[in-house]
Scaffold this motif. Sequence first.
Motif, PDB file in Angstrom:
ATOM      1  N   GLU A  86     -33.763  -2.066  11.097  1.00  0.00           N
ATOM      2  CA  GLU A  86     -34.386  -1.608  12.342  1.00  0.00           C
ATOM      3  C   GLU A  86     -35.735  -0.942  12.090  1.00  0.00           C
ATOM      4  O   GLU A  86     -36.652  -1.059  12.904  1.00  0.00           O
ATOM      5  CB  GLU A  86     -33.477  -0.620  13.090  1.00  0.00           C
ATOM      6  CG  GLU A  86     -32.202  -1.208  13.626  1.00  0.00           C
ATOM      7  CD  GLU A  86     -31.041  -1.096  12.641  1.00  0.00           C
ATOM      8  OE1 GLU A  86     -31.273  -0.660  11.481  1.00  0.00           O
ATOM      9  OE2 GLU A  86     -29.919  -1.457  13.007  1.00  0.00           O
ATOM     10  N   LEU A  87     -35.864  -0.247  10.955  1.00  0.00           N
ATOM     11  CA  LEU A  87     -37.134   0.421  10.652  1.00  0.00           C
ATOM     12  C   LEU A  87     -38.243  -0.597  10.414  1.00  0.00           C
ATOM     13  O   LEU A  87     -39.388  -0.389  10.817  1.00  0.00           O
ATOM     14  CB  LEU A  87     -36.986   1.338   9.429  1.00  0.00           C
ATOM     15  CG  LEU A  87     -36.092   2.549   9.644  1.00  0.00           C
ATOM     16  CD1 LEU A  87     -35.926   3.317   8.335  1.00  0.00           C
ATOM     17  CD2 LEU A  87     -36.639   3.452  10.727  1.00  0.00           C
ATOM     18  N   MET A  88     -37.893  -1.710   9.779  1.00  0.00           N
ATOM     19  CA  MET A  88     -38.888  -2.754   9.555  1.00  0.00           C
ATOM     20  C   MET A  88     -39.290  -3.402  10.890  1.00  0.00           C
ATOM     21  O   MET A  88     -40.475  -3.620  11.155  1.00  0.00           O
ATOM     22  CB  MET A  88     -38.355  -3.816   8.592  1.00  0.00           C
ATOM     23  CG  MET A  88     -39.424  -4.780   8.150  1.00  0.00           C
ATOM     24  SD  MET A  88     -38.910  -5.813   6.791  1.00  0.00           S
ATOM     25  CE  MET A  88     -37.452  -6.576   7.428  1.00  0.00           C
ATOM     26  N   LEU A  89     -38.306  -3.679  11.727  1.00  0.00           N
ATOM     27  CA  LEU A  89     -38.608  -4.240  13.045  1.00  0.00           C
ATOM     28  C   LEU A  89     -39.465  -3.263  13.850  1.00  0.00           C
ATOM     29  O   LEU A  89     -40.409  -3.670  14.532  1.00  0.00           O
ATOM     30  CB  LEU A  89     -37.314  -4.559  13.806  1.00  0.00           C
ATOM     31  CG  LEU A  89     -36.430  -5.668  13.229  1.00  0.00           C
ATOM     32  CD1 LEU A  89     -35.134  -5.781  14.028  1.00  0.00           C
ATOM     33  CD2 LEU A  89     -37.160  -6.988  13.182  1.00  0.00           C
ATOM     34  N   MET A  90     -39.158  -1.978  13.740  1.00  0.00           N
ATOM     35  CA  MET A  90     -39.915  -0.961  14.475  1.00  0.00           C
ATOM     36  C   MET A  90     -41.354  -0.878  13.964  1.00  0.00           C
ATOM     37  O   MET A  90     -42.284  -0.691  14.755  1.00  0.00           O
ATOM     38  CB  MET A  90     -39.221   0.404  14.363  1.00  0.00           C
ATOM     39  CG  MET A  90     -39.780   1.444  15.289  1.00  0.00           C
ATOM     40  SD  MET A  90     -39.707   1.015  17.051  1.00  0.00           S
ATOM     41  CE  MET A  90     -38.033   1.439  17.443  1.00  0.00           C
ATOM     42  N   SER A  91     -41.554  -1.053  12.659  1.00  0.00           N
ATOM     43  CA  SER A  91     -42.929  -1.005  12.139  1.00  0.00           C
ATOM     44  C   SER A  91     -43.736  -2.199  12.659  1.00  0.00           C
ATOM     45  O   SER A  91     -44.932  -2.061  12.943  1.00  0.00           O
ATOM     46  CB  SER A  91     -42.947  -0.935  10.610  1.00  0.00           C
ATOM     47  OG  SER A  91     -42.481  -2.111  10.041  1.00  0.00           O
ATOM     48  N   VAL A  92     -43.102  -3.350  12.834  1.00  0.00           N
ATOM     49  CA  VAL A  92     -43.775  -4.512  13.426  1.00  0.00           C
ATOM     50  C   VAL A  92     -44.100  -4.230  14.894  1.00  0.00           C
ATOM     51  O   VAL A  92     -45.218  -4.477  15.349  1.00  0.00           O
ATOM     52  CB  VAL A  92     -42.907  -5.788  13.298  1.00  0.00           C
ATOM     53  CG1 VAL A  92     -43.485  -6.935  14.096  1.00  0.00           C
ATOM     54  CG2 VAL A  92     -42.755  -6.169  11.837  1.00  0.00           C
ATOM     55  N   LEU A  93     -43.145  -3.693  15.616  1.00  0.00           N
ATOM     56  CA  LEU A  93     -43.359  -3.352  17.027  1.00  0.00           C
ATOM     57  C   LEU A  93     -44.507  -2.354  17.178  1.00  0.00           C
ATOM     58  O   LEU A  93     -45.403  -2.549  18.009  1.00  0.00           O
ATOM     59  CB  LEU A  93     -42.074  -2.763  17.623  1.00  0.00           C
ATOM     60  CG  LEU A  93     -42.162  -2.250  19.057  1.00  0.00           C
ATOM     61  CD1 LEU A  93     -42.408  -3.395  20.026  1.00  0.00           C
ATOM     62  CD2 LEU A  93     -40.895  -1.504  19.425  1.00  0.00           C
ATOM     63  N   ASN A  94     -44.502  -1.310  16.353  1.00  0.00           N
ATOM     64  CA  ASN A  94     -45.565  -0.309  16.431  1.00  0.00           C
ATOM     65  C   ASN A  94     -46.924  -0.905  16.077  1.00  0.00           C
ATOM     66  O   ASN A  94     -47.929  -0.563  16.702  1.00  0.00           O
ATOM     67  CB  ASN A  94     -45.249   0.885  15.530  1.00  0.00           C
ATOM     68  CG  ASN A  94     -44.137   1.744  16.095  1.00  0.00           C
ATOM     69  OD1 ASN A  94     -43.935   1.799  17.305  1.00  0.00           O
ATOM     70  ND2 ASN A  94     -43.392   2.384  15.221  1.00  0.00           N
TER      71      ASN A  94
END
Length: 176
Positions: A86-94
């Motif tokens: 989820e942290l990797m997905l969140m870094s892409v989203l951000n």
Amino acid sequence: MEGNLLPSLDTIKAVIILDNDGERLIAKYYDDTYPSSREQKLFEKNLFKKTAKSDSEIALLEGLTVVYKNNVDLFFYVVGSSQENELMLMSVLNCIFDTMNIILRKNVEKRVLLRHLDSGFLVVDEVIDGGVIMAVDPTSVADRIIMRGEDIPLTEQTVAQVLQSAKDQIKWSLLK
């Protein structure tokens, strides 16, 4: 290891931007989880229904991990498998959101995005290529997009782009 748990670079299944009515503005799907336009629209409808009234940033839907954020009248989603970090997905989203913020000069809203839809697609394409994460630094992504804009032939540029280019050239010549 089981077949579905093998490591892969293809970590992103989709990037979706919807308006506050759940209507698609930008959507890029990177695998065949939802092969038809009809299946994609149905997924987007369910996604919006589940996340529109929620304060969370992560959702599990149809066996997928979805990270999302909303701003003014837009909802940004990055979709990965259920095993995805989820942290990797969140870094892409951000990265996508922050790059849009830079490109759209802090006016990340439907009206402005619709006027600059090509830039919106460019942001997504610079961050993700075929489901593979290519960048997570919004400043470098924005710089690449702005540089790409400078490569547009003069006859295809808007008056604002020509004026901005002239201002930049004057600035650089004064700095030399």
